[in-house]
Write a protein that holds these residues in place. Structure first.
Motif, PDB file in Angstrom:
ATOM      1  N   UNK A  32       0.555  -0.983  -0.226  1.00  0.00           N
ATOM      2  CA  UNK A  32       0.366  -0.216   0.137  1.00  0.00           C
ATOM      3  C   UNK A  32       0.912   1.166   0.309  1.00  0.00           C
ATOM      4  N   UNK A  33       0.752   1.772  -0.850  1.00  0.00           N
ATOM      5  CA  UNK A  33       1.976   3.172  -1.107  1.00  0.00           C
ATOM      6  C   UNK A  33       0.685   4.372  -0.050  1.00  0.00           C
ATOM      7  N   UNK A  34       1.595   5.243   0.460  1.00  0.00           N
ATOM      8  CA  UNK A  34       0.652   5.940   0.849  1.00  0.00           C
ATOM      9  C   UNK A  34       1.277   7.505   0.662  1.00  0.00           C
ATOM     10  N   UNK A  35       0.957   8.976   0.325  1.00  0.00           N
ATOM     11  CA  UNK A  35       1.317   9.685  -0.283  1.00  0.00           C
ATOM     12  C   UNK A  35       1.314  10.652   1.009  1.00  0.00           C
ATOM     13  N   UNK A  36       2.259  11.407   1.543  1.00  0.00           N
ATOM     14  CA  UNK A  36       2.174  12.414   2.651  1.00  0.00           C
ATOM     15  C   UNK A  36       1.549  13.328   1.959  1.00  0.00           C
ATOM     16  N   UNK A  37       0.735  13.833   1.430  1.00  0.00           N
ATOM     17  CA  UNK A  37       0.272  15.355   0.815  1.00  0.00           C
ATOM     18  C   UNK A  37      -1.078  14.750   1.599  1.00  0.00           C
ATOM     19  N   UNK A  38      -1.164  14.445   1.394  1.00  0.00           N
ATOM     20  CA  UNK A  38      -2.765  13.943   2.043  1.00  0.00           C
ATOM     21  C   UNK A  38      -4.267  13.632   1.596  1.00  0.00           C
ATOM     22  N   UNK A  39      -4.116  13.984   0.070  1.00  0.00           N
ATOM     23  CA  UNK A  39      -4.788  14.467  -0.657  1.00  0.00           C
ATOM     24  C   UNK A  39      -5.190  12.895  -1.651  1.00  0.00           C
ATOM     25  N   UNK A  40      -3.796  13.094  -2.018  1.00  0.00           N
ATOM     26  CA  UNK A  40      -3.690  11.575  -3.327  1.00  0.00           C
ATOM     27  C   UNK A  40      -4.261  10.631  -2.439  1.00  0.00           C
ATOM     28  N   UNK A  41      -5.126   9.477  -2.452  1.00  0.00           N
ATOM     29  CA  UNK A  41      -5.716   7.693  -2.153  1.00  0.00           C
ATOM     30  C   UNK A  41      -4.134   6.927  -2.520  1.00  0.00           C
ATOM     31  N   UNK A  42      -5.106   6.276  -0.707  1.00  0.00           N
ATOM     32  CA  UNK A  42      -3.269   5.257  -0.538  1.00  0.00           C
ATOM     33  C   UNK A  42      -3.696   4.450  -2.202  1.00  0.00           C
ATOM     34  N   UNK A  43      -2.893   3.497  -2.661  1.00  0.00           N
ATOM     35  CA  UNK A  43      -2.609   2.818  -4.293  1.00  0.00           C
ATOM     36  C   UNK A  43      -2.079   1.170  -3.187  1.00  0.00           C
ATOM     37  N   UNK A  44      -2.758   1.218  -3.633  1.00  0.00           N
ATOM     38  CA  UNK A  44      -2.641  -0.937  -3.429  1.00  0.00           C
ATOM     39  C   UNK A  44      -2.119  -1.248  -4.578  1.00  0.00           C
ATOM     40  N   UNK A  45      -0.920  -2.290  -4.137  1.00  0.00           N
ATOM     41  CA  UNK A  45      -0.218  -2.946  -5.351  1.00  0.00           C
ATOM     42  C   UNK A  45      -0.194  -4.176  -5.035  1.00  0.00           C
ATOM     43  N   UNK A  46      -0.665  -4.847  -5.719  1.00  0.00           N
ATOM     44  CA  UNK A  46      -0.719  -6.989  -5.743  1.00  0.00           C
ATOM     45  C   UNK A  46      -0.304  -7.113  -5.746  1.00  0.00           C
ATOM     46  N   UNK A  47       0.830  -8.230  -5.709  1.00  0.00           N
ATOM     47  CA  UNK A  47       1.713  -9.354  -5.854  1.00  0.00           C
ATOM     48  C   UNK A  47       2.660  -9.107  -6.713  1.00  0.00           C
ATOM     49  N   UNK A  48       3.363  -8.687  -5.730  1.00  0.00           N
ATOM     50  CA  UNK A  48       4.540  -7.300  -6.184  1.00  0.00           C
ATOM     51  C   UNK A  48       5.743  -8.481  -6.127  1.00  0.00           C
ATOM     52  N   UNK A  49       6.460  -9.059  -7.209  1.00  0.00           N
ATOM     53  CA  UNK A  49       7.957 -10.292  -6.685  1.00  0.00           C
ATOM     54  C   UNK A  49       8.588  -9.353  -5.873  1.00  0.00           C
ATOM     55  N   UNK A  50       8.830 -10.301  -4.557  1.00  0.00           N
ATOM     56  CA  UNK A  50       9.834  -9.685  -3.450  1.00  0.00           C
ATOM     57  C   UNK A  50      10.877  -9.488  -3.677  1.00  0.00           C
ATOM     58  N   UNK A  51      12.012 -10.300  -5.151  1.00  0.00           N
ATOM     59  CA  UNK A  51      12.824  -9.789  -5.646  1.00  0.00           C
ATOM     60  C   UNK A  51      13.222  -8.406  -6.051  1.00  0.00           C
ATOM     61  N   UNK A  52      12.090  -7.648  -6.930  1.00  0.00           N
ATOM     62  CA  UNK A  52      12.055  -6.653  -7.226  1.00  0.00           C
ATOM     63  C   UNK A  52      12.542  -5.239  -6.381  1.00  0.00           C
ATOM     64  N   UNK A  53      13.865  -4.630  -7.161  1.00  0.00           N
ATOM     65  CA  UNK A  53      14.721  -3.310  -6.611  1.00  0.00           C
ATOM     66  C   UNK A  53      13.571  -2.176  -6.212  1.00  0.00           C
ATOM     67  N   UNK A  54      14.251  -1.640  -5.314  1.00  0.00           N
ATOM     68  CA  UNK A  54      13.564  -0.039  -4.681  1.00  0.00           C
ATOM     69  C   UNK A  54      13.005   0.887  -5.811  1.00  0.00           C
ATOM     70  N   UNK A  55      14.020   0.348  -7.285  1.00  0.00           N
ATOM     71  CA  UNK A  55      14.223   1.515  -7.988  1.00  0.00           C
ATOM     72  C   UNK A  55      13.159   1.179  -9.186  1.00  0.00           C
ATOM     73  N   UNK A  56      12.698  -0.298  -9.278  1.00  0.00           N
ATOM     74  CA  UNK A  56      11.728  -1.002 -10.422  1.00  0.00           C
ATOM     75  C   UNK A  56      10.537  -0.976  -9.195  1.00  0.00           C
ATOM     76  N   UNK A  57      10.320  -0.749  -8.283  1.00  0.00           N
ATOM     77  CA  UNK A  57       9.409   0.020  -7.086  1.00  0.00           C
ATOM     78  C   UNK A  57       9.064   1.222  -8.186  1.00  0.00           C
ATOM     79  N   UNK A  58       9.801   1.947  -7.927  1.00  0.00           N
ATOM     80  CA  UNK A  58       9.474   3.243  -8.502  1.00  0.00           C
ATOM     81  C   UNK A  58       8.732   3.421  -9.903  1.00  0.00           C
ATOM     82  N   UNK A  59       9.548   2.600 -10.624  1.00  0.00           N
ATOM     83  CA  UNK A  59       8.820   2.736 -12.322  1.00  0.00           C
ATOM     84  C   UNK A  59       7.866   2.580 -12.311  1.00  0.00           C
ATOM     85  N   UNK A  60       7.949   1.161 -11.332  1.00  0.00           N
ATOM     86  CA  UNK A  60       6.201   1.031 -11.163  1.00  0.00           C
ATOM     87  C   UNK A  60       5.016   1.670 -11.225  1.00  0.00           C
TER      88      UNK A  60
END
Length: 144
Positions: A29-57
């Motif tokens: 669940x991606x939560x934005x600190x701005x308080x106005x953007x709704x939380x964004x769920x990401x389902x079944x993300x590969x645990x082997x993914x790098x943080x850069x790959x998450x940012x690209x997603x």
């Protein structure tokens, strides 16, 4: 690259030796600190993914499409580095509940213009409310 991929829960991946090990995936669940953007769920993300790959997603799927270099991801109070692996930084987290990652977006890092539903920001200060003007100032010395 490992790739941030969404997989079927029953998907198998080759493990050590000839045995087949289930691919470890995480619910995010991606939560934005701005308080106005709704939380964004990401389902079944590969645990082997790098943080850069998450940012690209997130660049591809998150509202406002924040560019990857303008994102900062935080988990458990720790700023995540692009080279960190999602499964390594969340290894102590229970897989029974979603992993909450906080997203900070540097100003001007959105690739899409703001939607008309978002309020326009102005440099003019708001006028004080009539209630604030009607209350007399009380100094600490005159308080009972």
């Amino acid at each position: 690259a490992l790739g941030c991929r969404v997989t079927d829960p029953g998907h198998k991946m080759a493990g050590a030796g000839d045995s087949m090990a289930p691919l470890r995936t995480l619910e995010l669940v991606i939560k934005n600190a701005d308080g106005s953007t709704p939380d964004a769920p990401l389902s079944r993300v590969d645990a082997c993914a790098s943080i850069r790959e998450i940012k690209d997603l997130l660049f591809q799927t998150y509202p406002g499409r924040p560019i990857s270099d303008g994102q900062k991801l935080i988990f458990a109070g720790r700023l995540l580095k692009d080279g960190d692996i999602l499964g390594d930084v969340t290894s102590c987290h229970s897989t029974a509940i979603p992993v909450v990652i906080h997203l900070l977006v540097r100003a001007g890092s959105n690739s899409a213009p703001p939607s008309p539903a978002q309020p326009a920001y102005t440099s003019e200060p708001e006028a004080p409310s009539p209630l604030a003007l009607a209350r007399p100032a009380v100094s600490p010395a005159s308080a009972p």
